[in-house]
Design a protein around this motif. Structure first.
Motif, mmCIF file in Angstrom:
data_model
loop_
_atom_site.group_PDB
_atom_site.id
_atom_site.type_symbol
_atom_site.label_atom_id
_atom_site.label_comp_id
_atom_site.label_asym_id
_atom_site.label_seq_id
_atom_site.Cartn_x
_atom_site.Cartn_y
_atom_site.Cartn_z
ATOM 1 N N ARG A 104 -0.802 3.634 -11.451
ATOM 2 C CA ARG A 104 -1.946 2.961 -12.352
ATOM 3 C C ARG A 104 -1.143 1.907 -13.221
ATOM 4 O O ARG A 104 -2.003 0.954 -13.578
ATOM 5 C CB ARG A 104 -2.575 3.993 -13.311
ATOM 6 N N GLY A 105 0.104 1.825 -13.480
ATOM 7 C CA GLY A 105 0.681 0.924 -13.881
ATOM 8 C C GLY A 105 1.325 -0.236 -13.202
ATOM 9 O O GLY A 105 1.890 -1.292 -13.689
ATOM 10 N N GLY A 106 1.242 -0.122 -11.893
ATOM 11 C CA GLY A 106 1.505 -1.228 -11.021
ATOM 12 C C GLY A 106 2.948 -1.052 -10.382
ATOM 13 O O GLY A 106 3.417 -1.901 -9.633
ATOM 14 N N THR A 107 3.444 0.176 -10.658
ATOM 15 C CA THR A 107 4.931 0.431 -10.047
ATOM 16 C C THR A 107 4.508 0.653 -8.282
ATOM 17 O O THR A 107 3.533 1.455 -8.045
ATOM 18 C CB THR A 107 5.578 1.594 -10.519
ATOM 19 N N THR A 108 5.321 -0.026 -7.607
ATOM 20 C CA THR A 108 4.954 0.238 -6.164
ATOM 21 C C THR A 108 6.100 0.895 -5.426
ATOM 22 O O THR A 108 7.374 0.845 -5.936
ATOM 23 C CB THR A 108 4.824 -1.367 -5.612
ATOM 24 N N ASN A 109 5.721 1.337 -4.230
ATOM 25 C CA ASN A 109 6.778 1.867 -3.510
ATOM 26 C C ASN A 109 6.654 1.906 -1.757
ATOM 27 O O ASN A 109 5.301 1.638 -1.556
ATOM 28 C CB ASN A 109 7.066 3.355 -3.601
ATOM 29 N N TYR A 110 7.382 1.638 -1.187
ATOM 30 C CA TYR A 110 7.084 1.355 0.373
ATOM 31 C C TYR A 110 7.963 2.236 1.281
ATOM 32 O O TYR A 110 9.133 2.537 0.822
ATOM 33 C CB TYR A 110 7.631 -0.363 0.601
ATOM 34 N N ALA A 111 7.439 2.219 2.540
ATOM 35 C CA ALA A 111 8.428 2.987 3.577
ATOM 36 C C ALA A 111 9.303 2.095 3.939
ATOM 37 O O ALA A 111 9.081 0.732 3.987
ATOM 38 C CB ALA A 111 7.022 3.323 4.682
ATOM 39 N N ASP A 112 10.385 2.595 4.484
ATOM 40 C CA ASP A 112 11.479 1.745 4.873
ATOM 41 C C ASP A 112 11.149 0.663 5.924
ATOM 42 O O ASP A 112 11.522 -0.228 5.775
ATOM 43 C CB ASP A 112 12.809 2.469 5.149
#
Length: 115
Positions: free
Chosen positions: A53-61
């Protein structure tokens, strides 16, 4: 009732780009995390990208540096910009959110990358 509706899939050539959208309703969108998952034929569903909700992102390698997840809280919509697409990105892409102990899924949108 929570509803997630994806759009934007289709057929694209390798190296091309596609932007997926997921419109959410029935939730207070600005306070939930959102995710994009995908499932290829014969494979398990996997997380592609998430955004808090704060805009922090994560991605698969496998998609780092090529895909970008973003959100527009005014439109209750989350996006997945996919660049430099590869044939192995071919899958049904699903939007997801978790509210309480319940996972909600959209109906999915097919992305097919031709070589």
């Amino acid at each position: 009732q929570v509803q997630l509706v994806e759009s934007g899939g289709g057929l694209v050539q390798a190296g091309g780009s596609v932007r997926l959208s997921c419109a959410a309703s029935g939730i207070i969108f600005s306070i939930v995390g959102m995710g994009w998952y995908r499932q290829a034929p014969g494979k398990q569903r996997e997380l592609v990208a998430g955004i808090t909700r704060g805009g922090t992102t994560n991605y698969a390698d496998s998609v780092k540096g090529r895909f970008t997840i973003s959100r527009d809280n005014a439109k209750n919509t989350v996006y997945l910009q996919m660049n430099s697409l590869k044939p192995e990105d071919t899958a049904v892409y699903y939007c997801n959110t978790l509210r309480g102990a319940t996972n909600y899924w959209g109906q999915g949108t097919q992305v097919t990358v031709s070589s």
